[in-house]
Structures are given as C-alpha cells and as structure tokens.
Write an enzyme that holds these catalytic residues in place. Structure first.
Site, PDB file in Angstrom:
ATOM      1  N   PRO A  80      89.671  35.853  46.623  1.00 55.36           N
ATOM      2  CA  PRO A  80      89.108  34.618  46.047  1.00 55.36           C
ATOM      3  C   PRO A  80      87.749  34.340  46.695  1.00 55.36           C
ATOM      4  CG  PRO A  80      91.377  34.276  46.802  1.00 55.36           C
ATOM      5  CD  PRO A  80      90.950  35.614  47.304  1.00 55.36           C
ATOM      6  N   ASP A  81      86.741  34.111  45.877  1.00 59.16           N
ATOM      7  CA  ASP A  81      85.417  33.968  46.488  1.00 59.16           C
ATOM      8  C   ASP A  81      85.031  32.504  46.673  1.00 59.16           C
ATOM      9  OD1 ASP A  81      83.544  35.041  43.545  1.00 59.16           O
ATOM     10  OD2 ASP A  81      84.899  33.383  43.882  1.00 59.16           O
ATOM     11  N   ASN A  82      85.998  31.628  46.458  1.00 62.01           N
ATOM     12  CA  ASN A  82      85.682  30.217  46.640  1.00 62.01           C
ATOM     13  C   ASN A  82      86.452  29.600  47.798  1.00 62.01           C
ATOM     14  OD1 ASN A  82      83.943  30.159  44.337  1.00 62.01           O
ATOM     15  ND2 ASN A  82      85.803  30.432  43.165  1.00 62.01           N
ATOM     16  N   CYS A  83      86.837  30.444  48.754  1.00 69.92           N
ATOM     17  CA  CYS A  83      87.544  29.957  49.938  1.00 69.92           C
ATOM     18  C   CYS A  83      86.529  29.525  50.981  1.00 69.92           C
ATOM     19  CB  CYS A  83      88.435  31.039  50.534  1.00 69.92           C
ATOM     20  SG  CYS A  83      89.865  31.413  49.540  1.00 69.92           S
ATOM     21  N   LEU A  84      85.878  28.390  50.726  1.00 73.22           N
ATOM     22  CA  LEU A  84      84.841  27.971  51.669  1.00 73.22           C
ATOM     23  C   LEU A  84      85.471  27.462  52.957  1.00 73.22           C
ATOM     24  CD1 LEU A  84      82.484  26.249  49.159  1.00 73.22           C
ATOM     25  CD2 LEU A  84      81.858  28.121  50.652  1.00 73.22           C
TER      26      LEU A  84
END
Lengths: 105, 123, 98
Positions: A101-105
C-alpha cells in the site's frame, strides 16, 4: 514454490499474475502465519478491493471495506490485527499478492 | 489548551486523468491529507471532470486507473466532492455514472467555495 | 482581508484562463505569469475580458519582457518578484491556474 526473485526486497510479489493460493501460503509462512479460513476471507476481500480500486488499501479503507462487506464484527482494526499482526493492511496485501500500500504515511 | 482548527484544504482539479501526472499528484495530496485527518475538498473543473468518466480501462496502457482510485476515496473519509456544472455540460456526460459521487456547482457557488477554504491547490 | 491571489500561467485561449476569469471574484488579485501574460495585450478581446473581470491585474515583468509584450500591456500593473512576494503577503490565499 516461487523463487526468491519473484519477490521484492520487502517480500512483496513483483507480479500480480504470479499469485496463487500456494504463493499466499508461502508468503504467510515466511511471516510465521498459518492461514485459516478467517485469513482467506480477508485475503479474498483484499484481492476484490484491488480489482475494484486498482490499489492496495491503507488501514482505514480496509476496515471500512471489511465492515461493508463482512459486517461490523469483522470491520474492526482489532479483528484484522488478530489475523495479520502489526500492520494488517501491509501484511494482508503482501500475502494477497498485492503491491505494498503506498498510502501508509 | 484548545487545538487549532485544522486547515480546510481545497484541491481544484483541472487536468485530464492521463495527459500528465497531475491527476495522480492530486490524489496523493488528497490521501495524505486524509491520513492526517485534515479536511479536504475536491473540486473538479475544466478537463478535470474527465477524470469522472466511467469505463476508464487502463489495463493495456499499464497505468493506474484514475477512475477506480477516485472510487476508493470515500473509504478514506473523503466525501466532499464537487464538480463545475459548466464543465460537465461542456463534455455532455451524466454524473450519475461517475466513479465518485460529485455534487455539481454553478460559478457563484464555486467562487464561494474558494472563500470557504483556508488553502487552495490547483492541479 | 479576504482577497485571493490567482496566478494564471496559461495562454488566453486555454480553459485555465477562461475558468479563472469566470470563477474569480471581483476585487481579487490576478497575476499573469508565463503564457498568461498574453491575456494583457492591449486592445485584444482577452484583455477586454480581463478588464471586465473586476480583478486587480498584474503581470510579472520578466515574463512580459521575454514575451515581448512589455510595451503592449498599458493599464495593468507590472511587478517584479519582490512585488509578487508582497502580493502574496497582502492576499489571504493563493490559487494557481495553469
């Protein structure tokens, strides 16, 4: 068994098409997880999510999606944590053969 | 101590989904804001409304499907989505089949919306 | 002060330009940059739209000079980068059109 080259340095499958239930078992074993029916239900849900939204979910949308699809009991982070400890969205996506997931800030 | 009210962020999205990387950039900003529980409003105008066309199929082109990514935004808590009615009329498509529910606004309502937000980002 | 500074960096034929002029409010500030400077050409239909918008219109000197329009933008305020910075300080918010 998939060769190590099929995975990126973090253990995510490089190609979505390489995924099979056996691949899921292999990835899960590397994470010390034995897959049960409850795991498979979430894995299928993650793959549905990817087909629907062309992305792997962060935690918040994963919880909401679970609640909508599987009911309020399973749409809770504590339930997902019990199956995929630590970071359920990331670990679940990994086992489901999805990109990190590339939105795991 | 009273916490400061979060800044209200408006993203004005004016470019087509695949002509540049701007659509992806605006999505990234929206998701980042949502991840930090900052209220974010999306306003599609100009060619940006083309991001709301249904039936986008990027499989053969090998890029992420903007329409499907937009469809996931409500799951991230992003519910404030608006569209310039004039741009929709220009391209003649129905919003009811859009991947993301968007409320049409006229020019006056859009001008008002600019004033109801603390930060305005154009994409 | 509730004035928005709109920066327009697109040619007058673009939808960025027409949308910007349609959606800005009378009394807002409008700074023309890059290809946006052509909208200020005196006597053009685009310039008439600018004047009718009710915005306070500025052009950036370096961009107007590069475009060769510096002597053809009578009636709009020519500013330099320091003037741009001052404008951003005077306006509560900024919105980029391009």
């Amino acid at each position: 068994m998939l060769a190590p080259a099929a995975f990126d340095p973090e253990g995510f499958l490089r190609n979505l098409e390489d995924w099979t239930p056996d691949a899921a078992r292999q990835i899960a074993a590397a994470e010390q997880i034995t897959l049960t029916a409850a795991h498979w239900e979430i894995i299928e849900l993650l793959r549905d999510y990817y087909r629907e939204f062309d992305s792997s979910p962060a935690m918040r949308p994963l919880v909401k999606y679970c609640a909508a699809r599987l009911g309020a009991d399973k749409g809770r982070s504590i339930y997902l944590m019990s199956l995929f400890p630590g970071s359920p969205a990331k670990l679940g996506s990994k086992i489901a053969g999805l990109p990190k997931p590339d939105n795991c800030l | 101590m009273v916490a400061a009210a979060p800044k209200r962020l408006l993203l004005l999205i004016r470019h087509s989904p695949y002509g540049s990387s701007l659509a992806r950039a605006s999505l990234d900003v929206a998701l980042a804001a949502a991840a930090f529980d900052q209220p974010v409003t999306l306003l599609f105008a100009g060619d940006g409304v083309l991001q709301l066309l249904p039936e986008q199929d990027t499989h053969a082109r090998g890029v992420k499907n903007i329409g499907r990514l937009l469809a996931s935004l409500p799951l991230y808590g992003i519910e404030q989505v608006y569209v310039d009615a004039q741009a929709v009329a220009h391209y003649q498509f129905a919003l009811d089949t859009a991947p993301l529910k968007a409320v049409p606004l006229d020019s006056g309502q859009i001008s008002e919306m600019f004033r109801n937000h603390d930060q305005l980002l154009g994409f | 002060m509730n004035v928005i500074l709109h920066t327009l960096n697109a040619s007058p034929a673009s939808s960025a330009c027409s949308d910007c002029l349609r959606l800005l409010a009378s009394g807002d500030a409008l700074l023309l940059l890059g290809d946006g400077v052509y909208a200020a050409l005196a006597g053009s239909a685009d310039r008439a739209r600018l004047d009718a918008s009710g915005a306070a219109v500025y052009v950036l000197d370096t961009d107007a000079a590069a475009a060769g329009v510096l002597s053809r933008v009578d009636g709009v305020t020519i500013i330099d980068i320091d003037g741009f910075v001052a404008l951003t300080e005077q306006c509560s918010r900024q919105l980029a059109w391009y």
